[in-house]
Design an enzyme around this catalytic site. Sequence first.
Site, mmCIF file in Angstrom:
data_model
loop_
_atom_site.group_PDB
_atom_site.id
_atom_site.type_symbol
_atom_site.label_atom_id
_atom_site.label_comp_id
_atom_site.label_asym_id
_atom_site.label_seq_id
_atom_site.Cartn_x
_atom_site.Cartn_y
_atom_site.Cartn_z
ATOM 1 N N HIS A 161 35.057 42.970 44.827
ATOM 2 C CA HIS A 161 35.877 42.478 43.723
ATOM 3 C C HIS A 161 35.102 42.355 42.408
ATOM 4 O O HIS A 161 35.571 41.744 41.456
ATOM 5 C CB HIS A 161 36.483 41.117 44.079
ATOM 6 N N ASP A 203 40.877 31.168 41.964
ATOM 7 C CA ASP A 203 42.329 31.389 42.025
ATOM 8 C C ASP A 203 42.704 32.403 43.101
ATOM 9 O O ASP A 203 43.829 32.392 43.602
ATOM 10 C CB ASP A 203 42.840 31.872 40.660
ATOM 11 N N GLU A 208 45.301 23.808 35.108
ATOM 12 C CA GLU A 208 44.996 25.065 34.442
ATOM 13 C C GLU A 208 46.032 25.296 33.346
ATOM 14 O O GLU A 208 47.126 24.728 33.367
ATOM 15 C CB GLU A 208 45.006 26.256 35.410
#
Length: 529
Positions: free
Chosen positions: A109, A170, A281
């Site tokens: 990632h 997240d 957030e």
Amino acid sequence: MRYPPISFLRPISIPFIASFVILFLGCLTANISLCLPIIPSSLETLSVDGHFSFHGIEHAARDFGNRYQFLPQAVLHPKSVSDIATTIKHVWQMGPGSELTVAARGHGHSLQGQAQAHQGVVINMESLQGTEMQVYTGNFPYVDVSGGELWINILHESLKYGLAPKSWTDYLHLTVGGTLSNAGISGQAFRHGPQISNVHWLEVVTGKGEVINCSKKQHGDLFHSVLGGLGQFGIITRARISLEPAPKMVKWIRVLYSDFSTFARDQEYLISAENTFDYIEGFVIINRTGLLNNWRSSFNPQDPVQASQFESDGKILFCLELTKNFKVDNTNINQEVESLLSQLSYIPSTLFLSEVPYIDFLDRVHVSEVKLRSKGLWEVPHPWLNLLVPKSKIHNFAKEVFGKILKDTSNGPILIYPVNKSKWDNRTSAVIPEEDIFYLVAFLSSAVPSSTGTDGLEYILSRNKRILDFCKTARLGAKQYLPHYTTQEEWRTHFGPRWEAFAQRKSAYDPLAILAPGHRIFQKATPFL
């Protein structure tokens, strides 16, 4: 051969592809051996419990960013930590005359080739076996896990004991070693700090092939070096992660603001309040048509009539996203949420609420991933830009970026939320601004392949550069999170007064610069200071 065996520092272009095709065809005719990876015979004969792959390894030259390709010579699929140590020690013993380097790859990632190794060895960390995940209950619960374990798997296992890690990212389909090498930030960081602030112990393989157990009290310098160290000092092969009692459910809330100052003031109040939400957030919404109607599939408006009359077209809005954890038998949760919301100055008609299991909230991004994959929209270029901006400069930043640079609908989420510096350990390698409160601002764009418009790669990269140039010119004191630079001078600027210590740590734990070459901080066998 699908990818070129050479690295490049710019996005793939049509001329480049054409040039490569010509080169490839020429190789077929001339039989030039340099066009294919040279299999190092020393690796072929190396004794490991797992195995090396020398062919069909193109996947190790790709990542989520989908912009850089660095083809390795080999991929190690380790069964044990000793496989990793044996491989690195072998490269170490080859000395400075060898150009072989080693990169640890988790779930792939990374964004700019950080987990790749041009003509080197990529270690597939998800293959790492050994002691199974172990959850320890008690007054100070924790879990022992492999560095190649995914956070989603840790969540599933720890929930069996009514526990869960304190701090998250997240997106949970990332490896432990990957996020701990950066920091690991999400909406819980204001309270618990990043993931690197919630680690008790590490097992690390250094650039010399040494396997070292470390903690704050044992080999503390290596422990703090590796956390947030971008893989420069060692490969995390095992970690002990702090746990806490896990809730069953969460109240999931979204509210909107039209004024940035009010939005920022409320966020800063919430992260400083003693009684507050469990996750905080924010994100920026630019000219999203029918925004609230899109939320209705997952959220219920508190006032459906007023919400249906709200117009989001042509506006820059700021969304505050919150959760409050609770047990199923907590009958006071609605009153608690109402009391907390009463302290805020959001647009009343935009209050949307939902009630979901804790695990569903934490794994919410995976739902979007599945949808995007089904449409072929996941494996596209992701020219993300992540910044840490000091609180004192965030209004100046917002005025310029959200008011001038970003004029069209963003092709991806824009996150913006504050965290408390007091929750970060300044002994780690992570670089953050020098203020008590700073904001994470993340431009998580996806580029449409072959597009030359505002959703194309070149446009997004140009916009990112404008943002970075503004930060530099205005002297905001911002720092890149998940940093990416191409020269050591830029890295020196990034680390600032901490550069000397960072370079000294490199010299101590990876003196030949074998590890994590994809960051392009150090060149193998060159001086660091």
